[in-house]
Design an enzyme around this catalytic site. Structure first.
Site, mmCIF file in Angstrom:
data_model
loop_
_atom_site.group_PDB
_atom_site.id
_atom_site.type_symbol
_atom_site.label_atom_id
_atom_site.label_comp_id
_atom_site.label_asym_id
_atom_site.label_seq_id
_atom_site.Cartn_x
_atom_site.Cartn_y
_atom_site.Cartn_z
ATOM 1 N N LYS A 9 20.600 -32.438 -13.926
ATOM 2 C CA LYS A 9 20.099 -33.575 -13.139
ATOM 3 C C LYS A 9 21.018 -34.767 -13.298
ATOM 4 C CE LYS A 9 18.560 -36.163 -16.808
ATOM 5 N NZ LYS A 9 19.155 -37.431 -17.244
ATOM 6 N N PRO A 95 27.314 -30.066 -19.430
ATOM 7 C CA PRO A 95 27.861 -30.661 -20.657
ATOM 8 C C PRO A 95 26.757 -30.918 -21.689
ATOM 9 C CG PRO A 95 28.418 -32.006 -18.706
ATOM 10 C CD PRO A 95 27.596 -30.861 -18.228
ATOM 11 N N GLY A 99 23.878 -36.402 -20.949
ATOM 12 C CA GLY A 99 23.034 -37.206 -20.053
ATOM 13 C C GLY A 99 22.669 -36.473 -18.778
ATOM 14 N N MET A 100 22.785 -35.128 -18.801
ATOM 15 C CA MET A 100 22.441 -34.326 -17.620
ATOM 16 C C MET A 100 21.290 -33.362 -17.907
ATOM 17 S SD MET A 100 26.117 -33.639 -15.821
ATOM 18 C CE MET A 100 25.359 -33.305 -14.224
ATOM 19 N N GLY A 102 20.774 -30.970 -20.144
ATOM 20 C CA GLY A 102 21.133 -29.555 -20.292
ATOM 21 C C GLY A 102 20.173 -28.780 -21.177
ATOM 22 N N ASP A 137 12.096 -34.386 -19.816
ATOM 23 C CA ASP A 137 12.932 -33.992 -18.680
ATOM 24 C C ASP A 137 12.735 -32.533 -18.274
ATOM 25 O OD1 ASP A 137 14.019 -36.525 -18.666
ATOM 26 O OD2 ASP A 137 15.968 -35.937 -19.469
HETATM 27 P P1 ATP Z 1 19.056 -35.812 -21.693
HETATM 28 O O1 ATP Z 1 19.864 -36.110 -20.475
HETATM 29 O O2 ATP Z 1 17.787 -35.029 -21.419
HETATM 30 O O3 ATP Z 1 18.846 -36.957 -22.605
HETATM 31 P P2 ATP Z 1 21.423 -34.605 -22.732
HETATM 32 O O4 ATP Z 1 21.926 -33.866 -21.530
HETATM 33 O O5 ATP Z 1 22.067 -35.898 -23.067
HETATM 34 O O6 ATP Z 1 19.875 -34.776 -22.588
HETATM 35 P P3 ATP Z 1 21.362 -32.119 -24.167
HETATM 36 O O7 ATP Z 1 22.546 -31.381 -23.661
HETATM 37 O O8 ATP Z 1 20.027 -31.718 -23.686
HETATM 38 O O9 ATP Z 1 21.546 -33.685 -23.983
HETATM 39 O O10 ATP Z 1 21.450 -31.998 -25.756
HETATM 40 C C1 ATP Z 1 20.978 -32.933 -26.683
HETATM 41 C C2 ATP Z 1 20.881 -32.221 -28.046
HETATM 42 O O11 ATP Z 1 19.834 -31.256 -27.969
HETATM 43 C C3 ATP Z 1 22.115 -31.431 -28.425
HETATM 44 O O12 ATP Z 1 23.009 -32.193 -29.168
HETATM 45 C C4 ATP Z 1 21.555 -30.253 -29.219
HETATM 46 O O13 ATP Z 1 21.574 -30.521 -30.612
HETATM 47 C C5 ATP Z 1 20.109 -30.125 -28.799
HETATM 48 N N1 ATP Z 1 19.761 -28.898 -28.020
HETATM 49 C C6 ATP Z 1 18.650 -28.179 -28.125
HETATM 50 N N2 ATP Z 1 18.623 -27.151 -27.255
HETATM 51 C C7 ATP Z 1 19.742 -27.218 -26.545
HETATM 52 C C8 ATP Z 1 20.276 -26.436 -25.485
HETATM 53 N N3 ATP Z 1 19.640 -25.363 -24.998
HETATM 54 N N4 ATP Z 1 21.449 -26.815 -24.971
HETATM 55 C C9 ATP Z 1 22.088 -27.906 -25.445
HETATM 56 N N5 ATP Z 1 21.646 -28.673 -26.468
HETATM 57 C C10 ATP Z 1 20.479 -28.341 -27.018
#
Ligand code: ATP
Length: 304
Positions: A9, A95, A99-100, A102, A137
């Protein structure tokens, strides 16, 4: 074997209200699902086990803290399955800590994949409730499309949208912690003298100009309406992102913003070929690790 594709997203609007007593912020969060996404494959197994591939695989935890594993266990517990068995392989393109959303995407994909593998037929409204238990999210990754999230972001309303928008995502080296970015947002508000509590900051709402741009499919109007209240905090923690945003704008992006809590930067392009050219220019600029052209909106987590 069940394969589920799930979108990342970008927040085309991220309005952040004051800090609540429970430690969360009220949000007006317009989520937009893009085709850049992960694929989660579920196969029968003993217990809940995980593997991961892709350029960021080393940063993904493979223990019970992974949202995909937590999703599998939560679904099993909801149905009273005492001894759930599944191996989940995550082919990771989103990534990590970018912030997407994942991790949230993988949680949503695991719910759909395990539901299909175990033949449970869980209704969508129940899956959405389980998703909200996993994280703010996660419900949107099930829903896809474009949606307004209120509360912590988990109360969702699908929004009307016309056509396809073309995006480029510039991936940074290293991630940013979402809680740290919210804390920095509060700190900057205190420093500026506006205050950071619920009493100080008006409750955010979706911007009418943004909703109209989505409904009419007007990329220039959407570009002009993009807003992210977390952007000053992400730039404060990662000043180099200013150069990434500037490089994209100089290379012809019609809109630019930090995606969610960052550090990924999102750019709108006027069409698909402009997006390809922009991705190449950003990669060559040296202001990011790599850049991907993609599009949206796309549907949420689904078996394919
Ligand atoms: P958001 O945008 O929802 O704040 P994000 O995209 O910045 O999240 P994520 O990639 O979701 O961040 O990862 C944040 C942390 O969550 C990672 O550093 C990791 O330790 C943990 N994590 C748990 N499950 C997963 C997964 N399936 N993939 C990636 N990271 C994961």
């Amino acid at each position: 074997m069940i394969k589920v594709r799930v979108p990342a997203k970008v927040n085309v609007q991220l309005g952040v209200g004051g800090l609540r007593g429970d430690g969360f912020h009220d949000l007006a969060n317009v989520f937009f699902a893009v085709a850049l996404g992960d694929e989660v494959t579920a196969t029968p197994g003993e217990g809940v086990t995980l593997s991961c591939s892709g350029p960021d695989a080393a940063q993904v935890p493979l223990d019970d803290t992974n949202l995909a594993a937590r999703a599998a266990r939560l679904l099993a517990a909801h149905h009273g399955l005492a001894d759930p068995g599944v191996h989940l392989h995550i082919a990771k393109a989103i990534p990590v800590a970018g912030g997407m959303a994942g991790g949230s995407a993988d949680g949503a994909a695991a719910l759909v994949a395990c539901d299909a593998l175990w033949g449970l037929g869980t209704p969508m409204d129940v899956l959405l409730d389980l998703a909200a238990e996993l994280g703010s999210d996660v419900p949107f990754a099930l829903l896809g499309g474009v949606a307004l999230g209120r509360g912590r972001g988990e109360i969702l309303e699908a929004l009307p949208v016309t056509g396809t928008f073309h995006w480029v995502f510039a991936v940074a080296d290293g991630g940013l912690s979402t809680p740290a970015v919210f804390r920095e947002c509060d700190r900057l508000r205190e420093e500026a003298g506006t205050g950071s509590s619920e009493a100080d900051v008006p409750t955010p709402d979706a911007a009418p100009a943004l909703l109209a741009a989505l409904a009419t499919g007007d990329p220039a109007a959407l570009a002009a309406a993009l807003t992210n209240d977390l952007q000053p905090a992400a730039l404060s923690l990662r000043p180099a992102l200013a150069a990434t945003l500037a490089a994209g704008t100089e290379a012809g992006a019609i809109g630019a913003l930090v995606s969610g809590s960052g550090p990924t930067c999102a750019f709108l392009a006027k069409d698909a070929s402009a997006a390809e050219a922009l991705a190449a220019a950003l990669t060559a600029s040296g202001t990011c690790r790599t850049a991907h052209a993609t599009y949206g909106p796309v549907r949420g987590a689904a078996v394919h």
